[in-house]
Design a protein around this motif. Structure first.
Motif, short mmCIF file in Angstrom:
data_model
loop_
_atom_site.label_atom_id
_atom_site.label_comp_id
_atom_site.label_asym_id
_atom_site.label_seq_id
_atom_site.Cartn_x
_atom_site.Cartn_y
_atom_site.Cartn_z
N TRP A 163 -32.20 28.11 32.14
CA TRP A 163 -31.19 27.60 33.05
C TRP A 163 -31.79 27.27 34.41
O TRP A 163 -31.41 26.28 35.05
CB TRP A 163 -30.03 28.60 33.17
N MET A 164 -32.78 28.07 34.84
CA MET A 164 -33.42 27.77 36.12
C MET A 164 -34.17 26.45 36.07
O MET A 164 -34.28 25.74 37.07
CB MET A 164 -34.39 28.90 36.51
N ASN A 166 -33.36 23.93 34.12
CA ASN A 166 -32.50 22.84 33.64
C ASN A 166 -32.67 21.60 34.52
O ASN A 166 -32.75 21.70 35.75
CB ASN A 166 -31.04 23.34 33.68
N SER A 169 -29.05 20.83 36.66
CA SER A 169 -28.38 21.87 37.44
C SER A 169 -29.27 23.07 37.74
O SER A 169 -28.80 24.08 38.22
CB SER A 169 -27.14 22.36 36.68
N ILE A 171 -32.04 25.54 39.44
CA ILE A 171 -32.37 25.86 40.82
C ILE A 171 -33.76 25.32 41.19
O ILE A 171 -34.00 24.92 42.33
CB ILE A 171 -32.30 27.40 41.03
N SER A 174 -33.50 21.75 42.11
CA SER A 174 -32.75 21.67 43.36
C SER A 174 -33.67 21.93 44.56
O SER A 174 -33.60 21.21 45.57
CB SER A 174 -31.60 22.68 43.30
N VAL A 175 -34.54 22.92 44.42
CA VAL A 175 -35.49 23.22 45.50
C VAL A 175 -36.49 22.08 45.66
O VAL A 175 -36.80 21.63 46.77
CB VAL A 175 -36.21 24.56 45.23
N GLN A 177 -36.10 19.00 44.98
CA GLN A 177 -35.45 17.86 45.62
C GLN A 177 -35.30 18.07 47.12
O GLN A 177 -35.49 17.14 47.91
CB GLN A 177 -34.07 17.60 44.99
#
Lengths: 331, 294
Positions: A163-164, A166, A169, A171, A174-175, A177
């Motif tokens: 999930w991290m 993914n 979504s 994390i 996200s970091v 980006q």
């Protein structure tokens, strides 16, 4: 001393060598003397205690391993698997496996996964062990917390990492980006899948390396460091001139044991990528599972053949490990 | 996962022993700070698992994701209670069964190898060392073939037996190492009093070995609880399945409710947390016992 070394030591000196004083070898003892009878009966008692585990080994280790060899030298179908009358085909399955387009990629991926995992686990584990060697407030608690990743069920770690990592979504993306790097398809692109599972595996293996190397550090005399300090050595010199050379035996044991256990890794890769996409993260162990259980049409013969190749590689490193450990224990 | 325990336990022991005699440098708060930061980085995935387990389904795909569980939801944990309890119960039974099988087989064997000097004992110890290195997939395939023929696929006793193969070699080696440390005088005293080997084992060796019994039990339980490969091959079609398969199926079926998946993962991690807390205490007890002995 570590338990590993203890067990190594005890197996290095087989109990048989330490004959009980009553029957010293070379001393002629009458066949029916009370001493001789006593020794023989104590042997019976010893093996009576061992009997359950020996029977267990025969039934639940030897038989499955034999079955595995049997599977690999016969042409099993689902039907003959149940009936047990598959024709003998010799090394056909092995030839099939060698000629399979997945064979060399699986070997390469296994090598990459194992070597990169060990390189990072060992380096980070060593750095952390040296760091924790400085006793500071909370050091014991923090070191205990470092064990957590290694105690978690692998399915928990693997699904958390999934999930991290993914693509949309997770994390991690996200970091990335936020730093303007852009997102990476960690688990869904063939170029990154193997790296992703390796990262997760490094995380899981760091505690193991930390713990063994830390215990190795405990056996280095503090006087050496004190003497080096008096001679004006800095931390870097102390590491390369004292810690590293003196830890070499422990390091070799850590690395070899790491090799054996990393070769076995299956859960993390299977749960995160199933060896995909397009076999890009397939190792010997996931390939074996894929062949035997991964599809609706199981190919037990080749699956067992791959498994047996894996076991040979594991045993080579395993024997090296045992040799190293005994040499260490004899010192 | 399975076999790493031997060195770790030993290291904990060594660590505990030296901590007492270490002298503490004066100014270490900044080292402590670095240590806390490193630990936080290392444990971030675990924090993230907990954070996601508390995140609302509507916020799950938010970009950037919520870093803290502000406005938490417990629907994930409700899903665990309503859907995963049978899996957790199965894992509990399999774990306890594995502990019993492991102890019954490995404690007497450890005693014999440590104290009764059987001929060929060294070779047997060597076999146990090697058996820890056999990849799980190979054992799983062999067990699958045997269980299929015996018709005991998808049964709990079958799974317990398979899971115990992870822990029995470890148990034998650990018991051998610890029981070797029991003073021989204790054994001879019992013998002079007329106790049989069995009697000595039950009323002297076992009570002294309480710490190693606890350690072996905890690891055997944890490995059985965490096992995925035997569960998926030998119990994949079973009606009663362990929690690892519960999570695995959850991931497969249900790609949306990651809060429920992560909540299940958090609950499945509880035994590991208990082990860390409880085993440390027992390991510490082992250290003092060792100190007295030396």
């Amino acid at each position: 001393m570590t338990i590993t070394q203890k067990t190594g030591a005890s197996s290095a000196h087989p109990a048989g060598e330490a004959t009980p004083p009553v029957a010293s070898p070379g001393f002629p003892v009458d066949e029916n003397s009370p001493q001789r009878r006593k020794v023989r009966s104590s042997q019976w008692v010893a093996w009576a205690f061992l009997a359950p585990v020996v029977i267990y080994l025969a039934l639940f280790y030897v038989v499955p391993l034999y079955k595995n060899i049997d599977l690999s030298i016969r042409d099993y179908t689902v039907r003959s698997f149940v009936q047990g009358n598959a024709p003998f085909t010799g090394l056909d399955n092995y030839v099939k496996v060698f000629n399979d387009p997945t064979f060399w990629p699986a070997i390469f991926h296994t090598g990459f996964f194992v070597l990169v995992s060990i390189l990072f686990q060992f380096t980070i584990g060593m750095a952390l062990a040296v760091f924790f060697y400085n006793k500071f407030r909370l050091s014991g608690t923090l070191r205990a917390l470092f064990l957590v990743p290694w105690l978690l069920p692998l399915i928990v770690s693997a699904s958390t990492w999934s999930w991290m990592l993914n693509s949309d979504s997770g994390i991690v993306n996200s970091v990335l980006q936020a730093f303007g790097i852009g997102s990476i398809n960690w688990l869904t692109s063939p170029g990154w899948a193997l790296i992703s599972v390796t990262i997760a595996n490094i995380w899981i293996g760091i505690p193991f390396n930390l713990v063994i190397l830390y215990s190795g550090l405990q056996n280095i005399s503090a006087d050496l460091y004190e003497a080096a300090s008096l001679d004006g050595a800095n931390a870097w010199q102390k590491f390369w001139r004292i810690t590293f050379p003196l830890l070499r035996p422990v390091s070799a044991i850590t690395i070899l044991l790491g090799l054996v256990y990393t070769l076995k890794v299956f859960d993390i890769i299977w749960i995160m990528t199933k060896g995909g996409p397009a076999n890009s993260s397939t190792t010997l162990s996931t390939w074996s599972y894929q062949l035997g259980f991964g599809s609706t049409l199981p190919r037990f013969g080749p699956a067992a053949a791959v498994g047996n190749i894996l076991i040979i590689v594991a045993l080579i490193f395993g024997l090296l490990y045992i040799l190293m450990q005994r040499r260490e224990a004899r010192r | 996962m399975t076999t790493f325990a031997t060195p770790s336990r030993a290291a904990l022991t060594a660590a505990g022993a030296s901590a007492s005699k270490a002298r503490r440098p004066r100014k270490t708060w900044y080292i402590t700070l670095i240590g806390v930061v490193l630990t936080a980085v290392m444990l971030f995935p675990i924090y993230w698992m907990i954070n996601v387990s508390l995140t609302k389904t509507t916020d799950m795909r938010k970009s950037p994701p919520n870093w803290f569980p502000i406005d938490p939801t417990f629907s994930g944990y409700q899903a665990v209670v309503s859907q995963q309890l049978p899996y957790l119960a199965t894992s509990l039974i399999v774990g306890l069964g594995t502990v019993i099988v492991t102890l019954v087989l490995s404690a007497p064997a450890g005693y014999a190898l440590a104290k009764l000097r059987p001929r060929g004992g060294g070779a047997l110890s060597f076999v146990f060392l090697i058996s820890q290195m056999i990849p799980g997939i190979i054992m799983a395939m062999g067990f699958y073939a045997i269980y299929l023929n015996l018709g005991i696929l998808n049964s709990l006793p079958g799974l317990i037996i398979a899971d115990s193969t992870i822990a029995v070699p470890f148990g034998v080696l650990l018991f051998t190492a610890f029981m070797s440390a029991i003073p021989d005088e204790l054994m001879s005293a019992a013998k002079i009093d007329g106790a049989s080997s069995w009697r000595t084992f039950v009323s002297i060796v076992l009570p002294i070995s309480r710490n190693s019994i606890v350690t072996v039990s905890l690891f055997a339980f944890l490995w059985a609880w965490s096992d995925f490969i035997f569960a998926s091959t030998l119990d994949g079609g079973g009606k009663i399945q362990p929690i690892t398969l519960g999570i695995y199926k959850y991931i497969g079926n249900n790609n949306q409710e990651w809060n429920s998946i992560m909540a299940t993962a958090v609950v499945a991690s509880i035994p590991a947390a208990v082990l860390l807390i409880v085993a440390q205490r027992y390991v510490a007890a082992g250290v003092t016992a060792g100190a007295v002995k030396d």
